[in-house]
Design a protein around this motif. Sequence first.
Motif, PDB file in Angstrom:
ATOM      1  N   ASP A  19      -4.853   2.678   4.494  1.00 23.63           N
ATOM      2  CA  ASP A  19      -6.129   2.923   3.816  1.00 23.63           C
ATOM      3  C   ASP A  19      -6.136   4.249   3.051  1.00 23.63           C
ATOM      4  O   ASP A  19      -7.064   4.542   2.314  1.00 23.63           O
ATOM      5  N   TYR A  20      -5.088   5.048   3.224  1.00 25.41           N
ATOM      6  CA  TYR A  20      -4.971   6.311   2.482  1.00 25.41           C
ATOM      7  C   TYR A  20      -4.969   6.055   0.985  1.00 25.41           C
ATOM      8  O   TYR A  20      -5.596   6.775   0.223  1.00 25.41           O
ATOM      9  N   TRP A  21      -4.251   5.004   0.544  1.00 22.43           N
ATOM     10  CA  TRP A  21      -4.069   4.778  -0.888  1.00 22.43           C
ATOM     11  C   TRP A  21      -5.372   4.371  -1.559  1.00 22.43           C
ATOM     12  O   TRP A  21      -5.637   4.754  -2.701  1.00 22.43           O
ATOM     13  N   ALA A  22      -6.197   3.578  -0.870  1.00 28.75           N
ATOM     14  CA  ALA A  22      -7.494   3.207  -1.449  1.00 28.75           C
ATOM     15  C   ALA A  22      -8.345   4.445  -1.653  1.00 28.75           C
ATOM     16  O   ALA A  22      -9.004   4.613  -2.690  1.00 28.75           O
ATOM     17  N   THR A  23      -8.323   5.335  -0.671  1.00 28.49           N
ATOM     18  CA  THR A  23      -9.079   6.583  -0.795  1.00 28.49           C
ATOM     19  C   THR A  23      -8.473   7.479  -1.871  1.00 28.49           C
ATOM     20  O   THR A  23      -9.170   8.082  -2.678  1.00 28.49           O
ATOM     21  N   TYR A  24      -7.132   7.523  -1.885  1.00 30.39           N
ATOM     22  CA  TYR A  24      -6.429   8.397  -2.827  1.00 30.39           C
ATOM     23  C   TYR A  24      -6.726   8.011  -4.271  1.00 30.39           C
ATOM     24  O   TYR A  24      -7.040   8.844  -5.107  1.00 30.39           O
ATOM     25  N   TRP A  25      -6.616   6.714  -4.582  1.00 30.88           N
ATOM     26  CA  TRP A  25      -6.827   6.272  -5.965  1.00 30.88           C
ATOM     27  C   TRP A  25      -8.306   6.064  -6.287  1.00 30.88           C
ATOM     28  O   TRP A  25      -8.655   5.728  -7.407  1.00 30.88           O
ATOM     29  N   GLY A  26      -9.166   6.254  -5.291  1.00 29.53           N
ATOM     30  CA  GLY A  26     -10.596   6.183  -5.558  1.00 29.53           C
ATOM     31  C   GLY A  26     -11.071   4.792  -5.905  1.00 29.53           C
ATOM     32  O   GLY A  26     -12.037   4.638  -6.652  1.00 29.53           O
ATOM     33  N   SER A  27     -10.431   3.746  -5.378  1.00 26.47           N
ATOM     34  CA  SER A  27     -10.805   2.379  -5.743  1.00 26.47           C
ATOM     35  C   SER A  27     -10.504   1.429  -4.601  1.00 26.47           C
ATOM     36  O   SER A  27      -9.381   1.417  -4.089  1.00 26.47           O
ATOM     37  N   PRO A  28     -11.487   0.608  -4.187  1.00 26.55           N
ATOM     38  CA  PRO A  28     -11.247  -0.360  -3.100  1.00 26.55           C
ATOM     39  C   PRO A  28     -10.138  -1.357  -3.431  1.00 26.55           C
ATOM     40  O   PRO A  28      -9.529  -1.930  -2.527  1.00 26.55           O
ATOM     41  N   GLU A  29      -9.862  -1.584  -4.721  1.00 25.64           N
ATOM     42  CA  GLU A  29      -8.843  -2.567  -5.089  1.00 25.64           C
ATOM     43  C   GLU A  29      -7.465  -2.167  -4.568  1.00 25.64           C
ATOM     44  O   GLU A  29      -6.567  -3.009  -4.473  1.00 25.64           O
ATOM     45  N   PHE A  30      -7.267  -0.890  -4.225  1.00 18.64           N
ATOM     46  CA  PHE A  30      -5.971  -0.444  -3.726  1.00 18.64           C
ATOM     47  C   PHE A  30      -5.956  -0.310  -2.203  1.00 18.64           C
ATOM     48  O   PHE A  30      -5.078   0.321  -1.639  1.00 18.64           O
ATOM     49  N   LEU A  31      -6.935  -0.953  -1.566  1.00 22.84           N
ATOM     50  CA  LEU A  31      -6.966  -0.927  -0.111  1.00 22.84           C
ATOM     51  C   LEU A  31      -5.711  -1.569   0.469  1.00 22.84           C
ATOM     52  O   LEU A  31      -5.180  -1.140   1.487  1.00 22.84           O
ATOM     53  N   ASN A  32      -5.218  -2.604  -0.219  1.00 21.80           N
ATOM     54  CA  ASN A  32      -4.015  -3.309   0.238  1.00 21.80           C
ATOM     55  C   ASN A  32      -2.788  -2.862  -0.539  1.00 21.80           C
ATOM     56  O   ASN A  32      -1.972  -3.683  -0.963  1.00 21.80           O
ATOM     57  N   TYR A  33      -2.652  -1.579  -0.730  1.00 23.03           N
ATOM     58  CA  TYR A  33      -1.559  -1.033  -1.541  1.00 23.03           C
ATOM     59  C   TYR A  33      -0.195  -1.448  -0.996  1.00 23.03           C
ATOM     60  O   TYR A  33       0.690  -1.862  -1.739  1.00 23.03           O
ATOM     61  N   HIS A  34      -0.014  -1.352   0.313  1.00 21.24           N
ATOM     62  CA  HIS A  34       1.260  -1.726   0.914  1.00 21.24           C
ATOM     63  C   HIS A  34       1.567  -3.200   0.673  1.00 21.24           C
ATOM     64  O   HIS A  34       2.714  -3.576   0.401  1.00 21.24           O
ATOM     65  N   GLU A  35       0.538  -4.040   0.781  1.00 22.22           N
ATOM     66  CA  GLU A  35       0.741  -5.476   0.581  1.00 22.22           C
ATOM     67  C   GLU A  35       1.128  -5.786  -0.859  1.00 22.22           C
ATOM     68  O   GLU A  35       1.978  -6.655  -1.125  1.00 22.22           O
ATOM     69  N   LYS A  36       0.518  -5.099  -1.827  1.00 23.57           N
ATOM     70  CA  LYS A  36       0.870  -5.299  -3.233  1.00 23.57           C
ATOM     71  C   LYS A  36       2.328  -4.916  -3.486  1.00 23.57           C
ATOM     72  O   LYS A  36       3.048  -5.586  -4.228  1.00 23.57           O
ATOM     73  N   ILE A  37       2.750  -3.840  -2.871  1.00 21.74           N
ATOM     74  CA  ILE A  37       4.149  -3.413  -3.012  1.00 21.74           C
ATOM     75  C   ILE A  37       5.075  -4.455  -2.387  1.00 21.74           C
ATOM     76  O   ILE A  37       6.119  -4.797  -2.954  1.00 21.74           O
ATOM     77  N   SER A  38       4.700  -4.995  -1.237  1.00 22.59           N
ATOM     78  CA  SER A  38       5.521  -6.016  -0.586  1.00 22.59           C
ATOM     79  C   SER A  38       5.686  -7.237  -1.477  1.00 22.59           C
ATOM     80  O   SER A  38       6.775  -7.826  -1.553  1.00 22.59           O
ATOM     81  N   ALA A  39       4.611  -7.629  -2.168  1.00 25.66           N
ATOM     82  CA  ALA A  39       4.689  -8.790  -3.060  1.00 25.66           C
ATOM     83  C   ALA A  39       5.653  -8.521  -4.214  1.00 25.66           C
ATOM     84  O   ALA A  39       6.436  -9.401  -4.612  1.00 25.66           O
ATOM     85  N   MET A  40       5.628  -7.295  -4.751  1.00 21.47           N
ATOM     86  CA  MET A  40       6.531  -6.961  -5.850  1.00 21.47           C
ATOM     87  C   MET A  40       7.987  -6.882  -5.368  1.00 21.47           C
ATOM     88  O   MET A  40       8.909  -7.289  -6.068  1.00 21.47           O
ATOM     89  N   ILE A  41       8.193  -6.385  -4.168  1.00 26.38           N
ATOM     90  CA  ILE A  41       9.552  -6.346  -3.606  1.00 26.38           C
ATOM     91  C   ILE A  41      10.109  -7.767  -3.517  1.00 26.38           C
ATOM     92  O   ILE A  41      11.258  -8.030  -3.914  1.00 26.38           O
ATOM     93  N   ALA A  42       9.306  -8.688  -3.006  1.00 23.93           N
ATOM     94  CA  ALA A  42       9.753 -10.077  -2.871  1.00 23.93           C
ATOM     95  C   ALA A  42      10.103 -10.683  -4.225  1.00 23.93           C
ATOM     96  O   ALA A  42      11.107 -11.384  -4.368  1.00 23.93           O
ATOM     97  N   ALA A  43       9.271 -10.403  -5.240  1.00 27.27           N
ATOM     98  CA  ALA A  43       9.528 -10.947  -6.574  1.00 27.27           C
ATOM     99  C   ALA A  43      10.807 -10.370  -7.173  1.00 27.27           C
ATOM    100  O   ALA A  43      11.584 -11.074  -7.821  1.00 27.27           O
ATOM    101  N   ILE A  44      11.036  -9.077  -6.954  1.00 25.79           N
ATOM    102  CA  ILE A  44      12.258  -8.436  -7.474  1.00 25.79           C
ATOM    103  C   ILE A  44      13.496  -9.017  -6.793  1.00 25.79           C
ATOM    104  O   ILE A  44      14.496  -9.339  -7.438  1.00 25.79           O
ATOM    105  N   GLN A  45      13.419  -9.169  -5.485  1.00 27.78           N
ATOM    106  CA  GLN A  45      14.564  -9.710  -4.752  1.00 27.78           C
ATOM    107  C   GLN A  45      14.848 -11.153  -5.169  1.00 27.78           C
ATOM    108  O   GLN A  45      16.007 -11.549  -5.313  1.00 27.78           O
TER     109      GLN A  45
END
Length: 571
Positions: A19-45
């Motif tokens: 939840d640090y990233w949602a607070t850091y970027w000042g937007s609830p849309e980044f609450l799942n920052y880790h999950e978004k990164i995981s999705a991009m990792i899967a697509a790259i692989q």
Amino acid sequence: MGNTKFVPVHALLSSREKDYWATYWGSPEFLNYHEKISAMIAAIQESQAKRVFVISQDRAPFLAGFFAALYAEVPVVLPQSDAPELIRDLMQDGDVLLSDQDDLSAMAPQFISMSLKGLASNGFEPLDPRKAEVIFYTSGSSGKPKAVVKKLQQLEAEVAVLQGIWGQGPVGTFLSTVSHHHLYAFLYSLIWPVSSGFKVVRQTFTYWGDLLASSKPGDFIMSSPAHLGRFSVLEDCEPSKFGHVFSSGAPLSFEAAQTSQAYLGSLPIEVYGSTETGGVAFRQQSQESTPWKAFDCVQLSSGPNNKLCVSSPYLPENESFQTEDTVSWVDQESFHLMGRADRILKIEGKRVSLIEIENKLGQMDLIEDASVLLLQKSFRDELGAVIVLSELGKAKLDSVGKPALVRELRNGLGSYFDAVLVPRKWRFVEHIPVNAQGKRQAAVLGKLFEKNTLGPVRKPKVASQHISENKAEYELQIPSDLAYLEGHFKDMPVVPGVVQLNWAVEFAKVAFDLQGDVRQCNQIKFSNLMKPNDHVLLTLEYNPEKSSVNYTYATYSSGRVHFSQGDAGGL
């Protein structure tokens, strides 16, 4: 956020709470920052990418894509520009473009959109900073963009130095006028504050008015000489008080440094370096001819012809790098820059190889030979192109005329280079002059751009300019010998209103590639008299749907001009 402990990049995802990233970027849309990164990792692989180009003007998804590529154990490529043809040229077999700019998808064999639905994340272990690679591109002396490979630990070493020098006192929000795709802004406006827990504004600012409206006292600004030379356009604004102001890309003039301090309340910290070397030295121009002082971890020496040689932990295995910058030494740690020894220049802080521009021109069917040179003007530098046309080019010149041909050539280069790097002056010749040794001489070529007679002065001097898709700003100086001042009025010469309107039309046609005739003018207002030697900010805002341009000469006049529909082109 400023109290968060410093965490190096390789440990950021493993050390920060979700939840640090949602607070850091000042937007609830980044609450799942880790999950978004995981999705991009899967697509790259899944894509089996060999390298991943990461492009986003928004620093939040950009950083997510950066992490995703590193965790997919694929080198990250950060091109110096998102110009479509440049991207096409740089991409190799097996490369993938990861971006939120869907219009770039046609440039890449494989394209991954950043707008992926999140996947469950079980957390992240720290990266190995000795293995993770980041690749930057910069202009090379051969005329082709040169790849500069950095290990993550080299970047982390520089960020730690920045934190140690300038991150210990009160720190506000970080704002930037420079894109984070360049090494300087990547480190200073993104990686440093994120590692230190400082707040970051996600977007890059184009206009000072927008930045000042989004800032508060104590904030840090990452900028460049191209932006810090434009403060006379803000004469009516109250001076601000920023914590630190950084500048890099080219030396800042002493006058611009003093003006920046007056408007921003902080004498700019100029950083000298390059993509290859990272930061080498810094200075604050408290007086004229202030020398550059090396960072403590950097060792300097003199190479052939007084070229600066650099050794630092930002280079692979502490190896040394010989620059093409010639220097005059003050002592072992301090120096004055004396100029470049090659054909690589910086225009408004953007590095470009003249050979690279000439090569791109030479690839065009309309051109047989080309030479590009620097034209130094009173207020700004610009490039000139001397062109030998092919038979096809000569036929095109006879058919469409010089303005249309220049427009076509400029548009061709615009697919590879930023607008300020495209030559503004063009000369067509039968052959490019050379000396007895067969070499081209800039002094001789420069004479092709000299006017035979000065004639009457009918236009304002352009001190600086910034042009984006639908907005343009010009800082103008009204010449004291302007032809239109004569007789208008005898005891108080002023610029006639019809002249101001005509200038707005001419600047709009160039800025927005308009060829149509003016069909209507309305909402014209005059607030103050425009007099000789005045510094004036002209702002143009283009509405493509209505084919209209709103113009404002700040504190002087404003109006709206309507152009004939469907007459957009290039100029």
